[in-house]
Each structure stands twice: as C-alpha cells, then as structure tokens.
Design an enzyme around this catalytic site. Structure first.
Site, mmCIF file in Angstrom:
data_model
loop_
_atom_site.group_PDB
_atom_site.id
_atom_site.type_symbol
_atom_site.label_atom_id
_atom_site.label_comp_id
_atom_site.label_asym_id
_atom_site.label_seq_id
_atom_site.Cartn_x
_atom_site.Cartn_y
_atom_site.Cartn_z
ATOM 1 N N ASP A 34 5.660 6.375 18.190
ATOM 2 C CA ASP A 34 4.629 5.959 17.228
ATOM 3 C C ASP A 34 4.838 4.464 16.981
ATOM 4 O O ASP A 34 5.877 4.070 16.453
ATOM 5 C CB ASP A 34 4.827 6.794 15.950
ATOM 6 C CG ASP A 34 4.074 6.248 14.747
ATOM 7 O OD1 ASP A 34 3.325 5.269 14.901
ATOM 8 O OD2 ASP A 34 4.244 6.799 13.659
ATOM 9 N N ALA A 49 3.353 -0.054 12.697
ATOM 10 C CA ALA A 49 4.229 -1.054 12.060
ATOM 11 C C ALA A 49 5.269 -1.664 13.002
ATOM 12 O O ALA A 49 6.201 -2.326 12.551
ATOM 13 C CB ALA A 49 4.918 -0.496 10.818
ATOM 14 N N ALA A 50 5.114 -1.479 14.322
ATOM 15 C CA ALA A 50 6.011 -2.173 15.260
ATOM 16 C C ALA A 50 5.834 -3.681 15.084
ATOM 17 O O ALA A 50 6.807 -4.441 15.110
ATOM 18 C CB ALA A 50 5.712 -1.766 16.701
ATOM 19 N N GLY A 51 4.582 -4.108 14.900
ATOM 20 C CA GLY A 51 4.310 -5.535 14.718
ATOM 21 C C GLY A 51 4.946 -6.074 13.443
ATOM 22 O O GLY A 51 5.490 -7.179 13.432
ATOM 23 N N ASP A 52 4.903 -5.291 12.365
ATOM 24 C CA ASP A 52 5.535 -5.730 11.116
ATOM 25 C C ASP A 52 7.050 -5.772 11.270
ATOM 26 O O ASP A 52 7.717 -6.673 10.746
ATOM 27 C CB ASP A 52 5.159 -4.778 9.967
ATOM 28 C CG ASP A 52 3.674 -4.848 9.638
ATOM 29 O OD1 ASP A 52 3.073 -5.926 9.813
ATOM 30 O OD2 ASP A 52 3.112 -3.825 9.207
ATOM 31 N N ASN A 55 0.838 -1.212 0.000
ATOM 32 C CA ASN A 55 0.000 0.000 0.000
ATOM 33 C C ASN A 55 0.859 1.242 0.000
ATOM 34 O O ASN A 55 1.964 1.236 0.545
ATOM 35 C CB ASN A 55 -0.845 0.101 1.290
ATOM 36 C CG ASN A 55 -1.987 -0.881 1.341
ATOM 37 O OD1 ASN A 55 -2.472 -1.348 0.308
ATOM 38 N ND2 ASN A 55 -2.406 -1.202 2.544
ATOM 39 N N GLY A 92 5.942 6.769 11.385
ATOM 40 C CA GLY A 92 5.724 6.202 10.052
ATOM 41 C C GLY A 92 5.894 4.688 10.059
ATOM 42 O O GLY A 92 6.422 4.112 11.010
ATOM 43 N N GLY A 150 5.647 -6.852 26.535
ATOM 44 C CA GLY A 150 6.445 -8.053 26.270
ATOM 45 C C GLY A 150 5.734 -9.089 25.418
ATOM 46 O O GLY A 150 4.680 -8.810 24.836
ATOM 47 N N GLY A 182 2.877 -5.397 22.873
ATOM 48 C CA GLY A 182 3.459 -4.060 22.908
ATOM 49 C C GLY A 182 4.573 -3.963 23.929
ATOM 50 O O GLY A 182 5.408 -4.863 24.049
ATOM 51 N N ALA A 224 4.435 -5.448 2.436
ATOM 52 C CA ALA A 224 5.588 -4.610 2.078
ATOM 53 C C ALA A 224 6.349 -4.188 3.331
ATOM 54 O O ALA A 224 7.585 -4.159 3.336
ATOM 55 C CB ALA A 224 5.111 -3.390 1.287
HETATM 56 P P1 ADP Z 1 1.277 -4.786 16.708
HETATM 57 O O1 ADP Z 1 1.924 -3.645 15.954
HETATM 58 O O2 ADP Z 1 1.035 -5.993 15.868
HETATM 59 O O3 ADP Z 1 0.122 -4.357 17.556
HETATM 60 P P2 ADP Z 1 2.923 -4.625 19.045
HETATM 61 O O4 ADP Z 1 2.442 -3.235 19.220
HETATM 62 O O5 ADP Z 1 2.738 -5.588 20.143
HETATM 63 O O6 ADP Z 1 2.378 -5.286 17.717
HETATM 64 O O7 ADP Z 1 4.486 -4.485 18.713
HETATM 65 C C1 ADP Z 1 5.260 -5.564 18.287
HETATM 66 C C2 ADP Z 1 6.487 -5.709 19.136
HETATM 67 O O8 ADP Z 1 7.283 -4.514 19.083
HETATM 68 C C3 ADP Z 1 6.160 -5.923 20.598
HETATM 69 O O9 ADP Z 1 5.970 -7.289 20.863
HETATM 70 C C4 ADP Z 1 7.399 -5.363 21.281
HETATM 71 O O10 ADP Z 1 8.427 -6.311 21.316
HETATM 72 C C5 ADP Z 1 7.808 -4.225 20.357
HETATM 73 N N1 ADP Z 1 7.219 -2.963 20.832
HETATM 74 C C6 ADP Z 1 6.079 -2.371 20.407
HETATM 75 N N2 ADP Z 1 5.815 -1.249 21.107
HETATM 76 C C7 ADP Z 1 6.814 -1.125 22.009
HETATM 77 C C8 ADP Z 1 7.148 -0.166 23.026
HETATM 78 N N3 ADP Z 1 6.349 0.886 23.282
HETATM 79 N N4 ADP Z 1 8.265 -0.371 23.760
HETATM 80 C C9 ADP Z 1 9.061 -1.436 23.533
HETATM 81 N N5 ADP Z 1 8.811 -2.375 22.586
HETATM 82 C C10 ADP Z 1 7.718 -2.232 21.824
#
Ligand code: ADP
Length: 305
Positions: free
Chosen positions: A245, A248-251, A10, A286, A224, A221, A41
């Site tokens: 922000d 995309a932390a999950g990606d 996207n 982003g 853990g 998040g 992506a």
């Molecule tokens: P999604 O984006 O799928 O909701 P998460 O938000 O759980 O997934 O983020 C994925 C991973 O990134 C988490 O399991 C964690 O290891 C890391 N992460 C995300 N947010 C944080 C944060 N605020 N502090 C530290 N690690 C984070």
C-alpha cells in the site's frame, strides 16, 4: 533547532470494501478503521519517528477527531503545542474506500485546515528563528503557504514544498522554494507535460529550476527518483521492496529527506533516506500507521547499503 511543518491535519476514515459502490448504491463493506492523515501531519509523523525534533503548526476542529489527532501526533513525538483548536469547525477528514483490488476513492472535507490564517502564520514566525527546515504541502490556503515560504526565506530556513494535491502555483512562489518534490503526475501537471521516462522527468526538473526553485526531485514510485540543481542532475533508483500500500509513501519520503538534511547529510544521501522511508511505508498499510521508527529505518538502510 527543529523541523517545522506548516500544513494539514486530517483524520482518515477508512472502509475496506469488496468493490466501490455505484452512485445511489449501498453495499456492505469488510471493515472500518480510523488512522491519522493529512499531508502536513503525515510528514510531521514521518520526520518525528525518524528522530528529527519536529513541530507541527496547523489547526484541528473542536470535535473528538481533533483531540485524537493531537494525541496521535504527540504519540509519534511531534511537538503539538502550536496546533490551534478551532472550536467552531470540524477537524479535517478524509473518507476513504479501498476495494479488494486496492483501488481507492477519497473525499476530503478540509474543515479546520481551510481556516488556517494570519494567526497561524504568527505562530510559525515565532518558531522560525529556531528552525532549520520548513515542510510545506498544498492542503491549506495557498496564500498562507506562500507567506510561510517568504517568512522562512527571511530566516534562512530551508523550504521543502511537496506540491500535492497539485494546483497552479503563482510565479513568485517558485523562487522561494529550496526543494520541490512532486511525483511524476504532479510534475507533469505543473509543467504541462506527460512524464513517462527518466528523460521526461529530467526535462520537467529543468523547467522547475527555470522557474526559480533551487533543487527539484521528481518521485516516480518504484521507478526511482530524478533530481536536478543548477550544478548537477542525476537519477537515484528506488529500494526494492514488496509494496502492499503506497498511501503516504510520498509523505514518508519528505519526512526522511528532511531528517537527513536536518542531520547535515548532502542532498543525494538525503534523497536515499527519503527513498528508504518511502519504501518502508509502502510495505505496510495506512498513512501514519505505516511510517517507520528510527531503529527499523537504520536497520533497513544498513541491510540495503
Ligand atoms: P507519492 O506518494 O507522492 O505519489 P511515490 O509513490 O513516488 O510518491 O513515493 C515516494 C517515494 O517512496 C518514491 O520516490 C520511492 O522512493 C518510494 N516508493 C514508493 N513506492 C515504492 C515501491 N513500490 N517500491 C520502492 N519504493 C517506493
């Protein structure tokens, strides 16, 4: 050998705004920018920037966003030769409004992603003999995703499914999944439960194992990660960072996880790599722009050993 990603592409169209407008209202926002997105992506960029040889299989439309997305992916070292340009349709877009309180509203028009079909699977099939890992998400048609997992299984390729955005999955899909990586909300939706504590997450992970997945990782998040296989269940804490922000932390997590497994690391260490990639991306805004390159990633792991 490669990491393959079969999924969505996207263009994100982002407006920062003081507040989200009410229905029928027009307001003046702060600024506009575009950024690469789409879960497929994103995961490809995350893995490729960590130096895993990564190939993306999917579709863009015959518009300028398609050209831009292929260029952006290539700039992050993703192999784009198997992305099909579907001239008759628009590239997938996500229209995102982010307000001053960091709340967002997102509308996705799937465009080319919704037209992924057998021809894309055929391209995937060509590359499976040289692949070690296949990353899947749920932003292209589900029947294609299940078929991709079946093909991967035939080639002994490790299947990692990020079940996002969540939808009910057919029973025959679960046994084709080596590692499933929901966040706590997605795990709750898949298991008809509410996940608030580690114990809740362990319960959901066991349920997912019971349906046939080999390993379940529940991402919570900053709280853990819980993971479970038939042999073992454990909790791994997140890294401590100042998050700006978490888009995309999950990606990023899945890209880091795949890269570690590609390099032959055991699962707990691979989860740590995923957590480091996720944490680093949470420190920047982003989707794709927030993803770390290998030198920064190595330095972060070393500093937090
Ligand atoms: P999604 O984006 O799928 O909701 P998460 O938000 O759980 O997934 O983020 C994925 C991973 O990134 C988490 O399991 C964690 O290891 C890391 N992460 C995300 N947010 C944080 C944060 N605020 N502090 C530290 N690690 C984070």
């Amino acid at each position: 050998m490669t990491v393959l990603v079969f999924g969505s592409i996207n263009m994100d169209l982002v407006i920062r705004t003081p507040r989200i407008p009410a229905p029928g209202e027009t307001i003046i926002g702060h600024e506009f920018f575009t950024a690469g997105g789409g879960k497929g992506a994103n995961q490809a960029v995350a893995a490729a920037r960590l130096a895993a040889p990564t190939k993306m299989i999917g579709r863009v439309g015959g518009d300028s966003f398609g050209v831009d997305m292929i260029r952006l992916l290539a700039e992050s070292n993703v192999d784009v030769d198997s992305i099909f340009v579907d001239e008759n349709v628009a590239t997938g877009v996500a229209i995102i409004a982010v307000d001053d309180a960091a709340q967002n509203n997102i509308i996705i028009a799937s465009g080319a992603n919704s037209r992924v079909d057998q021809t894309d699977l055929d391209r995937l099939k060509q590359h499976l003999p040289h692949a070690k890992i296949l990353l899947l998400q749920l932003e292209i048609p589900l029947d294609m995703i299940v078929a991709a997992a079946q093909l991967a299984r035939q080639h002994n390729v490790t299947v990692i499914l990020d079940p996002a955005p969540t939808q009910p999955l057919p029973a025959e899909f679960y046994p084709l999944i080596d590692i499933i990586t929901p966040n706590e909300i997605e795990a709750g939706q898949l298991c008809n439960s509410v996940i608030k504590t580690k114990e809740d997450a362990f319960g959901a992970a066991q349920q997912l194992l019971g349906r046939g997945v080999r390993q379940a990782i529940i991402k919570m998040g900053a709280a853990g990660m819980v993971y479970a296989s038939q042999e073992k269940a454990d909790f791994i804490p997140a890294f401590q960072v100042t998050a700006v922000d978490t888009v995309a932390a999950g990606d990023s997590f899945n890209g880091g996880l795949a890269t570690a497994l590609f390099e032959g690391l055991p699962l707990p260490e691979a989860i740590r790599w995923g957590a480091a990639a996720g944490a680093l991306s949470a420190t920047k805004s982003g989707a794709q722009p927030s993803m770390a390159y290998r030198p920064e990633f190595d330095a972060f792991l070393k500093a937090n050993a």
